[in-house]
Design an enzyme around this catalytic site. Structure first.
Site, PDB file in Angstrom:
ATOM      1  N   ASP A 130      -5.699   1.953  -3.250  1.00 38.44           N
ATOM      2  CA  ASP A 130      -6.611   1.422  -2.962  1.00 38.44           C
ATOM      3  C   ASP A 130      -7.363   1.848  -1.805  1.00 38.44           C
ATOM      4  OD1 ASP A 130      -4.026  -0.605  -3.677  1.00 38.44           O
ATOM      5  OD2 ASP A 130      -3.318  -0.785  -1.742  1.00 38.44           O
TER       6      ASP A 130
ATOM      7  N   LYS B 138     -10.993   1.817  -5.937  1.00 36.50           N
ATOM      8  CA  LYS B 138     -11.351   2.729  -7.329  1.00 36.50           C
ATOM      9  C   LYS B 138     -12.120   1.312  -7.747  1.00 36.50           C
ATOM     10  CE  LYS B 138      -6.512   3.176  -7.427  1.00 36.50           C
ATOM     11  NZ  LYS B 138      -6.006   3.084  -6.596  1.00 36.50           N
TER      12      LYS B 138
ATOM     13  N   GLY C   8      -3.778  -3.258  -7.957  1.00 32.41           N
ATOM     14  CA  GLY C   8      -4.416  -4.294  -7.822  1.00 32.41           C
ATOM     15  C   GLY C   8      -5.744  -3.206  -6.991  1.00 32.41           C
ATOM     16  N   HIS C   9      -6.650  -3.690  -7.894  1.00 33.26           N
ATOM     17  CA  HIS C   9      -8.196  -3.540  -8.367  1.00 33.26           C
ATOM     18  C   HIS C   9      -8.829  -4.216  -7.893  1.00 33.26           C
ATOM     19  CE1 HIS C   9      -7.000   0.411 -10.077  1.00 33.26           C
ATOM     20  NE2 HIS C   9      -6.207   0.456  -9.618  1.00 33.26           N
ATOM     21  N   THR C  10      -9.942  -4.249  -6.675  1.00 41.85           N
ATOM     22  CA  THR C  10     -10.301  -5.230  -6.701  1.00 41.85           C
ATOM     23  C   THR C  10     -12.269  -5.105  -7.291  1.00 41.85           C
ATOM     24  OG1 THR C  10      -9.067  -5.621  -5.015  1.00 41.85           O
ATOM     25  CG2 THR C  10     -10.761  -7.134  -4.467  1.00 41.85           C
TER      26      THR C  10
ATOM     27  N   GLN D  85      -3.088   3.928  -8.514  1.00 37.21           N
ATOM     28  CA  GLN D  85      -1.824   4.193  -7.226  1.00 37.21           C
ATOM     29  C   GLN D  85      -2.960   5.767  -7.003  1.00 37.21           C
ATOM     30  OE1 GLN D  85       0.199   3.697 -10.547  1.00 37.21           O
ATOM     31  NE2 GLN D  85       0.071   1.866  -9.246  1.00 37.21           N
TER      32      GLN D  85
ATOM     33  N   ASN E   2      -2.030  -7.558  -4.817  1.00 33.13           N
ATOM     34  CA  ASN E   2      -1.020  -8.475  -5.733  1.00 33.13           C
ATOM     35  C   ASN E   2       0.623  -8.877  -4.647  1.00 33.13           C
ATOM     36  OD1 ASN E   2      -2.423  -8.484  -7.754  1.00 33.13           O
ATOM     37  ND2 ASN E   2      -1.465  -6.252  -8.188  1.00 33.13           N
ATOM     38  N   THR E   3       0.545  -7.676  -3.458  1.00 34.71           N
ATOM     39  CA  THR E   3       1.792  -8.114  -3.250  1.00 34.71           C
ATOM     40  C   THR E   3       1.884  -8.609  -1.477  1.00 34.71           C
ATOM     41  OG1 THR E   3       1.774  -6.004  -1.977  1.00 34.71           O
ATOM     42  CG2 THR E   3       3.125  -6.260  -3.669  1.00 34.71           C
TER      43      THR E   3
ATOM     44  N   PRO F 110       1.533  -6.035   4.252  1.00 33.79           N
ATOM     45  CA  PRO F 110       0.394  -5.821   5.391  1.00 33.79           C
ATOM     46  C   PRO F 110      -0.171  -3.837   5.429  1.00 33.79           C
ATOM     47  CG  PRO F 110       1.639  -6.518   6.703  1.00 33.79           C
ATOM     48  CD  PRO F 110       1.939  -6.781   5.293  1.00 33.79           C
ATOM     49  N   ARG F 111      -1.043  -3.312   4.962  1.00 36.64           N
ATOM     50  CA  ARG F 111      -1.050  -1.143   4.616  1.00 36.64           C
ATOM     51  C   ARG F 111      -0.815  -0.863   5.873  1.00 36.64           C
ATOM     52  NH1 ARG F 111      -6.373  -2.549   1.319  1.00 36.64           N
ATOM     53  NH2 ARG F 111      -5.188  -3.335  -0.911  1.00 36.64           N
TER      54      ARG F 111
ATOM     55  N   THR G 146     -20.540   0.426   1.271  1.00 35.03           N
ATOM     56  CA  THR G 146     -20.784  -0.390   2.724  1.00 35.03           C
ATOM     57  C   THR G 146     -20.891  -1.498   3.069  1.00 35.03           C
ATOM     58  OG1 THR G 146     -22.726  -0.679   2.779  1.00 35.03           O
ATOM     59  CG2 THR G 146     -22.233   1.354   3.165  1.00 35.03           C
ATOM     60  N   GLY G 147     -19.472  -2.481   1.606  1.00 27.73           N
ATOM     61  CA  GLY G 147     -19.292  -3.251   1.174  1.00 27.73           C
ATOM     62  C   GLY G 147     -18.374  -3.470   0.228  1.00 27.73           C
TER      63      GLY G 147
HETATM   64  P1  GDP Z   1      -8.029   0.092  -5.757  1.00 27.78           P
HETATM   65  O1  GDP Z   1      -6.834  -0.428  -5.869  1.00 27.78           O
HETATM   66  O2  GDP Z   1      -8.341   1.766  -5.222  1.00 27.78           O
HETATM   67  O3  GDP Z   1      -8.630  -0.767  -7.109  1.00 27.78           O
HETATM   68  O4  GDP Z   1      -8.747  -0.549  -4.247  1.00 27.78           O
HETATM   69  P2  GDP Z   1      -8.146  -2.409  -3.873  1.00 27.78           P
HETATM   70  O5  GDP Z   1      -8.601  -3.369  -4.421  1.00 27.78           O
HETATM   71  O6  GDP Z   1      -6.914  -2.355  -4.134  1.00 27.78           O
HETATM   72  O7  GDP Z   1      -8.825  -2.239  -2.398  1.00 27.78           O
HETATM   73  C1  GDP Z   1      -9.747  -2.016  -1.633  1.00 27.78           C
HETATM   74  C2  GDP Z   1     -10.155  -2.776  -0.703  1.00 27.78           C
HETATM   75  O8  GDP Z   1     -11.685  -3.053  -0.208  1.00 27.78           O
HETATM   76  C3  GDP Z   1     -10.640  -4.601  -1.567  1.00 27.78           C
HETATM   77  O9  GDP Z   1      -9.971  -5.763  -1.268  1.00 27.78           O
HETATM   78  C4  GDP Z   1     -11.933  -4.110  -2.064  1.00 27.78           C
HETATM   79  O10 GDP Z   1     -12.986  -6.086  -2.066  1.00 27.78           O
HETATM   80  C5  GDP Z   1     -12.407  -3.627  -0.695  1.00 27.78           C
HETATM   81  N1  GDP Z   1     -13.774  -2.846   0.129  1.00 27.78           N
HETATM   82  C6  GDP Z   1     -14.155  -2.158  -1.807  1.00 27.78           C
HETATM   83  N2  GDP Z   1     -15.251  -0.791  -0.989  1.00 27.78           N
HETATM   84  C7  GDP Z   1     -15.448  -1.824   0.093  1.00 27.78           C
HETATM   85  C8  GDP Z   1     -16.321  -1.590   1.485  1.00 27.78           C
HETATM   86  O11 GDP Z   1     -17.108  -0.787   0.970  1.00 27.78           O
HETATM   87  N3  GDP Z   1     -16.445  -2.579   2.204  1.00 27.78           N
HETATM   88  C9  GDP Z   1     -15.406  -3.341   3.148  1.00 27.78           C
HETATM   89  N4  GDP Z   1     -15.149  -3.905   3.608  1.00 27.78           N
HETATM   90  N5  GDP Z   1     -14.865  -3.386   1.711  1.00 27.78           N
HETATM   91  C10 GDP Z   1     -14.781  -3.167   0.743  1.00 27.78           C
HETATM   92  P1  IMO Z   2      -3.724   0.698  -7.234  1.00 25.63           P
HETATM   93  O1  IMO Z   2      -4.401   1.294  -8.111  1.00 25.63           O
HETATM   94  C1  IMO Z   2      -1.238   1.281  -3.125  1.00 25.63           C
HETATM   95  C2  IMO Z   2       3.160   2.137  -3.728  1.00 25.63           C
HETATM   96  C3  IMO Z   2       4.244   1.143  -3.712  1.00 25.63           C
HETATM   97  C4  IMO Z   2       5.055   2.114  -2.939  1.00 25.63           C
HETATM   98  C5  IMO Z   2       5.105   3.261  -3.665  1.00 25.63           C
HETATM   99  C6  IMO Z   2       6.251   2.974  -5.789  1.00 25.63           C
HETATM  100  O2  IMO Z   2      -3.615  -0.530  -6.286  1.00 25.63           O
HETATM  101  O3  IMO Z   2      -4.150   2.432  -5.195  1.00 25.63           O
HETATM  102  P2  IMO Z   2       6.182   1.468  -7.842  1.00 25.63           P
HETATM  103  O4  IMO Z   2       6.044  -0.243  -7.577  1.00 25.63           O
HETATM  104  O5  IMO Z   2       4.595   2.132  -8.102  1.00 25.63           O
HETATM  105  O6  IMO Z   2       7.320   2.202  -7.988  1.00 25.63           O
HETATM  106  O7  IMO Z   2       5.651   1.694  -6.106  1.00 25.63           O
HETATM  107  O8  IMO Z   2       3.988   3.305  -4.220  1.00 25.63           O
HETATM  108  N1  IMO Z   2       2.536   1.457  -4.683  1.00 25.63           N
HETATM  109  C7  IMO Z   2       0.761   1.478  -4.415  1.00 25.63           C
HETATM  110  N2  IMO Z   2      -0.226   1.746  -3.406  1.00 25.63           N
HETATM  111  N3  IMO Z   2      -2.187   1.218  -4.323  1.00 25.63           N
HETATM  112  C8  IMO Z   2      -0.946   1.061  -5.383  1.00 25.63           C
HETATM  113  O9  IMO Z   2      -2.214   0.520  -6.671  1.00 25.63           O
HETATM  114  C9  IMO Z   2      -0.126   1.125  -5.509  1.00 25.63           C
HETATM  115  N4  IMO Z   2       1.010   1.575  -6.958  1.00 25.63           N
HETATM  116  C10 IMO Z   2       2.692   1.355  -6.105  1.00 25.63           C
HETATM  117  O10 IMO Z   2       4.052   0.783  -2.315  1.00 25.63           O
HETATM  118  O11 IMO Z   2       4.764   2.639  -1.797  1.00 25.63           O
HETATM  119 MG    MG Z   3      -5.494  -1.557  -4.753  1.00 29.70          MG
END
Ligand code: GDP
Ligand code: IMO
Ligand code: MG
Length: 434
Positions: free
Chosen positions: A13, A16, A40-42, A222, A298-299, A302-303, A412-413
């Site tokens: 998270d 990426k 979950g990639h946003t 991950q 997706n889930t 809270p992180r 930065t956002g």
């Molecule tokens: P990924 O799994 O590595 O693709 O990351 P996620 O999408 O799970 O989580 C990143 C979260 O941070 C998402 O809600 C993004 O919209 C948010 N985000 C990414 N870059 C920034 C940033 O520079 N600032 C802020 N405030 N939010 C960001």
């Molecule tokens: P992205 O690509 C954050 C964590 C789960 C759990 C462990 C094992 O969005 O960064 P699993 O269901 O894979 O067997 O769970 O890995 N986990 C993640 N944490 N971002 C993810 O993906 C994750 N994918 C799995 O929370 O601790």
């Molecule tokens: Mg993610």
């Protein structure tokens, strides 16, 4: 430089997806190589949020997406995601998405096993309950079903028999309801005509792309600390999340991968259980969570939040071969009086500069924190390094120094263009030496 690998440098998270989206502008193809819909990639583009789980983040720009053999593919989740994207105006057709016909399938039985295993564990891992771990277990157990099996109904039925023979012994032994084949088989056969047009030889596409000078971004899911070999085992996922996984998980030769861009927040988060040395509980952790919107894509979980850990980041950089860093979410630190960075560990009173291998030792680590002056001004949306508060610049420079990897980008956002770009891995031959 024709290819770049993007890896999560912390616990997932890190942002990426948005970094891949940025790189995808300069690329032709985006390829996923590990994980499944546990990811979950946003992406946020002009106020519109796209939450991707299985689809490569390049689909939003209409770039060719590839799903490699290293991905655990739940066909139901994929079709649902394709439909969700269609509702947002993104058409995912076989012209823009190809799936390795050798990718392993995630089935309903895997979700049931995931849930039962978590219930049975004295210390649960906190998985996403998507069935990802059990699907990979079946893959290495050599009884898994693959995308290509969907084309042969009789073979599919006999493979399902073998799979359920194996798992139902376990279910029965625990007094749990055995799994029935009929419904799973009919659902798979119903989905097959929608899935099979996407199936193909991803390795061959990547070979053609490379020899014709096309650029591919390999999108890791991950992160290093969740990697099955290099993470805080057993609190990890079940796939290869480091850069090497891009080669084994798609069929491209390691020598063709190109530079590795590691993505890290300027603080740290972790979702699920497991050691997290620089975790901050209480009010300060809550502030990070609220300002950073730190809830699973997706889930919704809270992180856990904490300070950046440069020992972890340096070690991850080495095993994943990270050449450049993208630092994300700088704006989340706006308004803190003090910001901290973990620059060392103490283990049983002794200072160490590496992450020990055993879980027990990892749990006993005490962080050595360094204080940095915070800043009051907003950095939200800043796109030039020169416009950053001096304290933010000092923090970024200190991180770069501690970790020993050059920073290529600072975000930065969440919006696509809320970023300071210092160098692009595509145009930076020198970064491979780093
Ligand atoms: P990924 O799994 O590595 O693709 O990351 P996620 O999408 O799970 O989580 C990143 C979260 O941070 C998402 O809600 C993004 O919209 C948010 N985000 C990414 N870059 C920034 C940033 O520079 N600032 C802020 N405030 N939010 C960001
Ligand atoms: P992205 O690509 C954050 C964590 C789960 C759990 C462990 C094992 O969005 O960064 P699993 O269901 O894979 O067997 O769970 O890995 N986990 C993640 N944490 N971002 C993810 O993906 C994750 N994918 C799995 O929370 O601790
Ligand atoms: Mg993610």
């Amino acid at each position: 430089m024709s290819n770049v690998v993007v890896v999560g440098a912390q616990w997932g998270d890190e942002g990426k997806g948005r970094i891949v989206d940025w790189l995808a502008e300069q690329a032709d193809i985006v390829a996923r190589y590990n994980g499944g819909h546990n990811a979950g990639h946003t992406l946020v583009v002009n106020g519109q949020t796209y939450k991707l789980a299985l689809l490569p983040s390049g689909v939003v720009r209409g770039k060719l997406g590839l799903i490699g053999n290293g991905v655990a593919l739940d066909p139901e989740a994929l079709l649902a995601e394709i439909d969700r994207m269609a509702a947002l105006g993104i058409r995912v057709t076989p012209e823009v998405l190809q799936i390795a016909d050798t990718a392993t399938l995630v089935l309903p039985v895997h979700r049931a096993i995931d849930a039962a295993q978590e219930r049975l564990r004295a210390k649960p891992i906190g998985t996403t309950l998507r069935g990802i771990g059990p699907a990979y277990e079946d893959k290495v157990g050599r009884r898994g079903l693959r995308v290509c099996d969907l084309a042969e109904p009789e073979l599919l039925a006999s493979k399902l028999d073998l799979l359920l023979q194996h798992h139902n012994a376990w279910f029965r032994g625990l007094g749990l309801e055995p799994f029935r084949k009929d419904q799973m088989l009919s659902e798979l056969l119903a989905m097959a005509p929608r899935i099979l047009p996407f199936a193909g030889r991803v390795w061959e596409q990547l070979d053609h792309a490379y020899t014709s000078g096309k650029r591919t971004v390999f999108e890791g899911s991950q992160a290093v600390m969740l990697d099955v070999d290099w993470g805080s085992y057993p609190y990890v996922t079940s796939s290869s999340a480091i850069a090497a996984g891009a080669a084994s998980g798609t069929g491209i030769a390691p020598s063709r991968l190109g530079p590795v861009l590691g993505v890290s927040k300027v603080y740290a988060t972790r979702v699920g259980e497991g050691p997290f040395t620089s975790e901050v509980e209480g009010a300060q952790g809550d502030t990070l969570r609220q300002r950073g919107g730190e809830y699973g894509v997706n889930t919704g979980r809270p992180r856990r939040c904490g300070w950046l850990d440069t020992v972890q980041l340096r070690q991850s950089g080495k095993v994943a071969g990270i050449n450049l860093l993208a630092l994300t979410k700088l704006d989340v630190l706006d308004g803190f009086d003090s910001v901290y960075v973990c620059v060392g560990y103490e283990l049983d009173g002794k200072r160490i500069d590496y992450m020990p291998s055993t879980n027990a030792e990892q749990q006993r680590l005490v962080p050595v924190l360094k204080r940095f002056e915070g800043w009051k001004d907003s950095t939200r949306g800043i796109r030039s390094f020169a416009d950053l508060p001096r304290q933010a610049v000092a923090l970024i420079e200190a991180i770069q120094e501690e970790v020993g990897i050059p920073v290529a980008m600072v975000t930065t956002g969440p919006e696509r263009d809320d970023a300071i770009v210092l160098r692009s891995p595509f145009d930076d031959a020198g970064c491979l030496a780093m």
